[in-house]
Design a protein around this motif. Sequence first.
Motif, PDB file in Angstrom:
ATOM      1  N   MET A   1       0.819  -1.207   0.000  1.00  0.00           N
ATOM      2  CA  MET A   1       0.000   0.000   0.000  1.00  0.00           C
ATOM      3  C   MET A   1       0.855   1.260   0.000  1.00  0.00           C
ATOM      4  SD  MET A   1      -2.937   1.166   2.739  1.00  0.00           S
ATOM      5  CE  MET A   1      -4.078  -0.051   2.127  1.00  0.00           C
ATOM      6  N   ALA A   2       2.098   1.162   0.486  1.00  0.00           N
ATOM      7  CA  ALA A   2       2.913   2.357   0.649  1.00  0.00           C
ATOM      8  C   ALA A   2       3.105   3.100  -0.653  1.00  0.00           C
ATOM      9  CB  ALA A   2       4.266   1.982   1.253  1.00  0.00           C
ATOM     10  N   GLY A   3       3.373   2.344  -1.757  1.00  0.00           N
ATOM     11  CA  GLY A   3       3.639   2.993  -3.026  1.00  0.00           C
ATOM     12  C   GLY A   3       2.433   3.718  -3.564  1.00  0.00           C
ATOM     13  N   GLY A   4       1.227   3.227  -3.267  1.00  0.00           N
ATOM     14  CA  GLY A   4       0.025   3.844  -3.797  1.00  0.00           C
ATOM     15  C   GLY A   4      -0.682   4.749  -2.825  1.00  0.00           C
ATOM     16  N   LEU A   5      -0.128   4.943  -1.648  1.00  0.00           N
ATOM     17  CA  LEU A   5      -0.793   5.757  -0.629  1.00  0.00           C
ATOM     18  C   LEU A   5      -0.813   7.224  -1.034  1.00  0.00           C
ATOM     19  CD1 LEU A   5      -2.084   5.845   2.204  1.00  0.00           C
ATOM     20  CD2 LEU A   5       0.227   6.197   3.130  1.00  0.00           C
ATOM     21  N   ILE A   6      -2.004   7.814  -1.044  1.00  0.00           N
ATOM     22  CA  ILE A   6      -2.141   9.236  -1.350  1.00  0.00           C
ATOM     23  C   ILE A   6      -2.073  10.015  -0.045  1.00  0.00           C
ATOM     24  CG2 ILE A   6      -3.655  11.035  -2.258  1.00  0.00           C
ATOM     25  CD1 ILE A   6      -4.880   8.904  -4.093  1.00  0.00           C
ATOM     26  N   ARG A   7      -1.101  10.877   0.046  1.00  0.00           N
ATOM     27  CA  ARG A   7      -0.930  11.726   1.224  1.00  0.00           C
ATOM     28  C   ARG A   7      -1.465  13.111   0.893  1.00  0.00           C
ATOM     29  NH1 ARG A   7       3.472   9.620   4.690  1.00  0.00           N
ATOM     30  NH2 ARG A   7       4.044   7.570   3.892  1.00  0.00           N
ATOM     31  N   GLU A   8      -2.607  13.451   1.480  1.00  0.00           N
ATOM     32  CA  GLU A   8      -3.217  14.758   1.233  1.00  0.00           C
ATOM     33  C   GLU A   8      -2.685  15.761   2.250  1.00  0.00           C
ATOM     34  OE1 GLU A   8      -7.539  15.536   0.062  1.00  0.00           O
ATOM     35  OE2 GLU A   8      -7.524  16.163   2.169  1.00  0.00           O
ATOM     36  N   PHE A   9      -1.978  16.751   1.758  1.00  0.00           N
ATOM     37  CA  PHE A   9      -1.355  17.765   2.613  1.00  0.00           C
ATOM     38  C   PHE A   9      -2.314  18.925   2.810  1.00  0.00           C
ATOM     39  CE2 PHE A   9       1.305  21.678   2.901  1.00  0.00           C
ATOM     40  CZ  PHE A   9       1.928  21.405   4.115  1.00  0.00           C
ATOM     41  N   LEU A 183     -18.136   5.387  -1.235  1.00  0.00           N
ATOM     42  CA  LEU A 183     -17.311   6.590  -1.089  1.00  0.00           C
ATOM     43  C   LEU A 183     -16.109   6.233  -0.232  1.00  0.00           C
ATOM     44  CD1 LEU A 183     -17.895   7.641   2.013  1.00  0.00           C
ATOM     45  CD2 LEU A 183     -19.804   8.829   0.973  1.00  0.00           C
ATOM     46  N   GLY A 184     -15.154   7.145  -0.160  1.00  0.00           N
ATOM     47  CA  GLY A 184     -13.920   6.867   0.561  1.00  0.00           C
ATOM     48  C   GLY A 184     -13.909   7.469   1.949  1.00  0.00           C
ATOM     49  N   ILE A 185     -13.211   6.810   2.842  1.00  0.00           N
ATOM     50  CA  ILE A 185     -12.946   7.358   4.176  1.00  0.00           C
ATOM     51  C   ILE A 185     -11.514   7.888   4.176  1.00  0.00           C
ATOM     52  CG2 ILE A 185     -12.594   6.778   6.612  1.00  0.00           C
ATOM     53  CD1 ILE A 185     -15.524   6.993   5.814  1.00  0.00           C
ATOM     54  N   ALA A 201      -3.054   1.221   6.678  1.00  0.00           N
ATOM     55  CA  ALA A 201      -3.146  -0.239   6.680  1.00  0.00           C
ATOM     56  C   ALA A 201      -4.186  -0.722   7.689  1.00  0.00           C
ATOM     57  CB  ALA A 201      -1.785  -0.847   6.995  1.00  0.00           C
ATOM     58  N   ALA A 202      -4.219  -0.110   8.868  1.00  0.00           N
ATOM     59  CA  ALA A 202      -5.159  -0.526   9.909  1.00  0.00           C
ATOM     60  C   ALA A 202      -6.603  -0.244   9.518  1.00  0.00           C
ATOM     61  CB  ALA A 202      -4.826   0.183  11.220  1.00  0.00           C
ATOM     62  N   VAL A 203      -6.812   0.857   8.816  1.00  0.00           N
ATOM     63  CA  VAL A 203      -8.172   1.247   8.436  1.00  0.00           C
ATOM     64  C   VAL A 203      -8.587   0.582   7.124  1.00  0.00           C
ATOM     65  CG1 VAL A 203      -9.672   3.229   7.922  1.00  0.00           C
ATOM     66  CG2 VAL A 203      -7.905   3.432   9.663  1.00  0.00           C
ATOM     67  N   GLY A 204      -7.603   0.230   6.303  1.00  0.00           N
ATOM     68  CA  GLY A 204      -7.907  -0.376   5.019  1.00  0.00           C
ATOM     69  C   GLY A 204      -8.244   0.642   3.946  1.00  0.00           C
ATOM     70  N   VAL A 205      -7.521   1.771   3.952  1.00  0.00           N
ATOM     71  CA  VAL A 205      -7.766   2.829   2.981  1.00  0.00           C
ATOM     72  C   VAL A 205      -6.474   3.157   2.233  1.00  0.00           C
ATOM     73  CG1 VAL A 205      -9.673   3.843   4.273  1.00  0.00           C
ATOM     74  CG2 VAL A 205      -7.333   4.629   4.713  1.00  0.00           C
ATOM     75  N   GLY A 206      -6.616   3.913   1.151  1.00  0.00           N
ATOM     76  CA  GLY A 206      -5.467   4.249   0.333  1.00  0.00           C
ATOM     77  C   GLY A 206      -5.103   5.712   0.345  1.00  0.00           C
ATOM     78  N   GLU A 207      -5.675   6.483   1.300  1.00  0.00           N
ATOM     79  CA  GLU A 207      -5.367   7.907   1.384  1.00  0.00           C
ATOM     80  C   GLU A 207      -5.496   8.383   2.816  1.00  0.00           C
ATOM     81  OE1 GLU A 207      -8.114   9.494  -1.471  1.00  0.00           O
ATOM     82  OE2 GLU A 207      -9.810   9.352  -0.114  1.00  0.00           O
ATOM     83  N   VAL A 208      -4.661   9.363   3.170  1.00  0.00           N
ATOM     84  CA  VAL A 208      -4.633   9.925   4.515  1.00  0.00           C
ATOM     85  C   VAL A 208      -4.419  11.426   4.408  1.00  0.00           C
ATOM     86  CG1 VAL A 208      -3.894   7.872   5.797  1.00  0.00           C
ATOM     87  CG2 VAL A 208      -2.182   9.280   4.631  1.00  0.00           C
ATOM     88  N   HIS A 209      -4.725  12.143   5.500  1.00  0.00           N
ATOM     89  CA  HIS A 209      -4.751  13.610   5.459  1.00  0.00           C
ATOM     90  C   HIS A 209      -4.086  14.199   6.692  1.00  0.00           C
ATOM     91  CE1 HIS A 209      -6.890  17.612   5.202  1.00  0.00           C
ATOM     92  NE2 HIS A 209      -6.812  17.514   6.515  1.00  0.00           N
ATOM     93  N   GLY A 210      -3.399  15.323   6.501  1.00  0.00           N
ATOM     94  CA  GLY A 210      -2.842  16.010   7.657  1.00  0.00           C
ATOM     95  C   GLY A 210      -1.959  17.183   7.294  1.00  0.00           C
ATOM     96  N   THR A 211      -1.663  18.014   8.282  1.00  0.00           N
ATOM     97  CA  THR A 211      -0.757  19.143   8.086  1.00  0.00           C
ATOM     98  C   THR A 211       0.699  18.682   8.129  1.00  0.00           C
ATOM     99  OG1 THR A 211      -0.801  19.621  10.456  1.00  0.00           O
ATOM    100  CG2 THR A 211      -2.384  20.801   9.073  1.00  0.00           C
ATOM    101  N   ARG A 212       0.939  17.480   8.673  1.00  0.00           N
ATOM    102  CA  ARG A 212       2.302  16.932   8.770  1.00  0.00           C
ATOM    103  C   ARG A 212       2.371  15.568   8.066  1.00  0.00           C
ATOM    104  NH1 ARG A 212       3.249  15.614  14.038  1.00  0.00           N
ATOM    105  NH2 ARG A 212       5.488  15.514  13.633  1.00  0.00           N
ATOM    106  N   ILE A 213       1.608  15.432   7.010  1.00  0.00           N
ATOM    107  CA  ILE A 213       1.481  14.145   6.338  1.00  0.00           C
ATOM    108  C   ILE A 213       2.705  13.788   5.511  1.00  0.00           C
ATOM    109  CG2 ILE A 213       0.428  14.817   4.119  1.00  0.00           C
ATOM    110  CD1 ILE A 213      -0.842  12.076   6.549  1.00  0.00           C
ATOM    111  N   VAL A 214       3.528  14.801   5.204  1.00  0.00           N
ATOM    112  CA  VAL A 214       4.831  14.572   4.578  1.00  0.00           C
ATOM    113  C   VAL A 214       5.884  15.277   5.425  1.00  0.00           C
ATOM    114  CG1 VAL A 214       4.009  14.227   2.221  1.00  0.00           C
ATOM    115  CG2 VAL A 214       4.500  16.543   3.023  1.00  0.00           C
ATOM    116  N   ARG A 215       7.101  14.820   5.327  1.00  0.00           N
ATOM    117  CA  ARG A 215       8.178  15.383   6.144  1.00  0.00           C
ATOM    118  C   ARG A 215       8.773  16.591   5.434  1.00  0.00           C
ATOM    119  NH1 ARG A 215      13.254  11.889   8.683  1.00  0.00           N
ATOM    120  NH2 ARG A 215      13.942  13.490  10.167  1.00  0.00           N
ATOM    121  N   LEU A 216       8.556  17.770   6.006  1.00  0.00           N
ATOM    122  CA  LEU A 216       9.053  19.011   5.414  1.00  0.00           C
ATOM    123  C   LEU A 216      10.357  19.440   6.096  1.00  0.00           C
ATOM    124  CD1 LEU A 216       5.736  21.056   5.085  1.00  0.00           C
ATOM    125  CD2 LEU A 216       6.832  19.546   3.417  1.00  0.00           C
TER     126      LEU A 216
END
Length: 216
Positions: A1-9, A183-185, A201-216
């Motif tokens: 899942m890591a390669g396809g994970l969408i990180r919404e910043f 729809l997506g969670i 992985a725990a939730v079973g989704v392919g996208e996550v969201h946050g202000t720190r979702i990538v390392r800046l």
Amino acid sequence: MAGGLIREFCAENVEHVPEAIAAGAGRIELCDNLAVGGTTPSHGVIRAAVEVARLAGVPVMCMIRPCGGSFEYTEAEGRIMVDDLRHAAELGVDGVVFGCLRGGEVDRELTGRLAGLAKEAGLMVTFHMAFDEIPADRQAEAIDLLADLGVDRVLTHGGAAGTPIAGNLERLRWLADHVAERLGILPGGGVTWENAEGVAAAVGVGEVHGTRIVRL
């Protein structure tokens, strides 16, 4: 899942958007005033963010929220949201983010109107964390309604604001299983670049969201 994970910043303005994209953000949620949970960004911020993201092929979701505070909106505020949505579409965003409640439930009329306008413009629709203010025993009904209204994903912490995301994973998984392919969670609130893959992985989704979702 890591390669396809969408990180919404989640970006409060355009300042960190180029850096976030370079760090692996696959989608941008653009807003203003994060101190009150986010409001509609300005014309200039939307234009600049779309310009930057488009060069990288990264979609931009624009917050449509006229003010902080309650997620219940007056008729006048609803008209503002309609105008802002249309304006954001004209500026080239890929989607919009809003959450409208009435009496502790989804505001069917305003949500339906905004989602309908978004779909007419070819935009994705995210219902934001206003969802978490709906009582847990009404959320299944609420999420069914959102799917029927054409919402693409629900941004949710899976529990009360400020609670650790690790304690909400079971609830988030239940929500994801309930909506299945309709729809997506989108898990958010306490999801960071450090725990993003584990949460997904725990939730079973392919996208996550946050202000720190990538390392800046």
